[in-house]
Write a protein that holds these residues in place. Structure first.
Motif, PDB file in Angstrom:
ATOM      1  N   LEU A   1     -35.461  -0.382  26.161  1.00 36.35           N
ATOM      2  CA  LEU A   1     -35.413  -1.794  26.518  1.00 36.35           C
ATOM      3  C   LEU A   1     -35.999  -2.655  25.403  1.00 36.35           C
ATOM      4  O   LEU A   1     -35.442  -3.688  25.040  1.00 36.35           O
TER       5      LEU A   1
ATOM      6  N   VAL B   1     -33.532  -2.819  22.559  1.00 35.96           N
ATOM      7  CA  VAL B   1     -32.405  -3.700  22.880  1.00 35.96           C
ATOM      8  C   VAL B   1     -32.819  -5.159  22.719  1.00 35.96           C
ATOM      9  O   VAL B   1     -32.088  -5.967  22.152  1.00 35.96           O
TER      10      VAL B   1
ATOM     11  N   ASP C   1     -20.567  -6.150  40.896  1.00 32.85           N
ATOM     12  CA  ASP C   1     -20.758  -5.216  39.791  1.00 32.85           C
ATOM     13  C   ASP C   1     -19.603  -5.288  38.798  1.00 32.85           C
ATOM     14  O   ASP C   1     -19.278  -4.298  38.145  1.00 32.85           O
TER      15      ASP C   1
ATOM     16  N   GLN D   1     -23.982  -5.265  23.673  1.00 32.15           N
ATOM     17  CA  GLN D   1     -24.789  -4.151  24.173  1.00 32.15           C
ATOM     18  C   GLN D   1     -24.505  -3.986  25.659  1.00 32.15           C
ATOM     19  O   GLN D   1     -24.624  -4.942  26.428  1.00 32.15           O
TER      20      GLN D   1
ATOM     21  N   ALA E   1     -25.178  -2.286  29.413  1.00 28.93           N
ATOM     22  CA  ALA E   1     -26.237  -1.690  30.231  1.00 28.93           C
ATOM     23  C   ALA E   1     -25.819  -0.284  30.651  1.00 28.93           C
ATOM     24  O   ALA E   1     -24.665   0.117  30.493  1.00 28.93           O
ATOM     25  N   ASP E   2     -26.765   0.455  31.191  1.00 28.77           N
ATOM     26  CA  ASP E   2     -26.464   1.802  31.670  1.00 28.77           C
ATOM     27  C   ASP E   2     -25.427   1.743  32.785  1.00 28.77           C
ATOM     28  O   ASP E   2     -25.446   0.831  33.613  1.00 28.77           O
TER      29      ASP E   2
ATOM     30  N   ARG F   1     -19.822  -1.980  36.609  1.00 32.96           N
ATOM     31  CA  ARG F   1     -21.020  -1.138  36.656  1.00 32.96           C
ATOM     32  C   ARG F   1     -20.858  -0.171  37.821  1.00 32.96           C
ATOM     33  O   ARG F   1     -20.715  -0.583  38.974  1.00 32.96           O
TER      34      ARG F   1
END
Length: 155
Positions: A19, A22, A47, A102, A104-105, A125
């Motif tokens: 984090l 990033v 999502d 970038q 996110a997971d 997501r």
């Protein structure tokens, strides 16, 4: 003076080093990254997201959308024109570009579509079942009380 020292964060947290990296990348890339091509980021559902880039003048074959190392990389390379024209004014920018986002997971790209000079990249997501909250049933204590401790350890 746009660099922040995240070392105090590392002393009191575990697993948040990604984090901090990033955040550091985001702060440093905003200064150096140009604004071409312009883009929008929209939230289209709980999502679901959509990134829209203005890519007027680029054919589908001249655009590339790739996911690598947790980043969405959109690249545009204009093919060389066969005939050279004498342009008196160039107001339409068709220069090469590379725009990075970038991710996110657990975010994946669903599709990329061009329409009216815009490139729409749809993202979703998807949290894996193992990471979703789940309800654990609580059984009564009578089942445990009936067995001796040695029998519970063997089971």
């Amino acid at each position: 003076m746009r660099h922040f020292d995240f070392s105090p964060l590392y002393r009191s947290t575990v697993g948040f080093d990604r984090l901090a990296n990033v955040l550091d990348q985001a702060l440093s890339s905003d200064v150096t990254q140009n604004s071409y091509p312009p883009y929008n980021i929209e939230k289209t559902g709980d999502d679901a997201y959509r990134i829209t880039l203005a890519v007027a003048g680029f054919a589908d074959a001249e655009l590339s959308v790739e996911v690598r190392d947790g980043q969405l990389i959109v690249t545009g390379r204009k093919a060389e024109a066969e005939e050279k024209t004498n342009v008196l004014h160039r107001g339409i920018a068709t220069r090469a570009f590379e725009r990075r986002f970038q991710l996110a997971d657990h975010v994946r790209v669903v599709e990329a579509v061009t329409e009216n000079g815009l490139l729409h990249v749809s993202l979703v997501r998807e949290i894996p079942e193992a990471l979703k909250p789940r309800k654990i049933e609580i059984s009564g204590t009578k089942a445990l009380e009936a067995q001796p401790v040695e029998a519970q350890a063997a089971a």
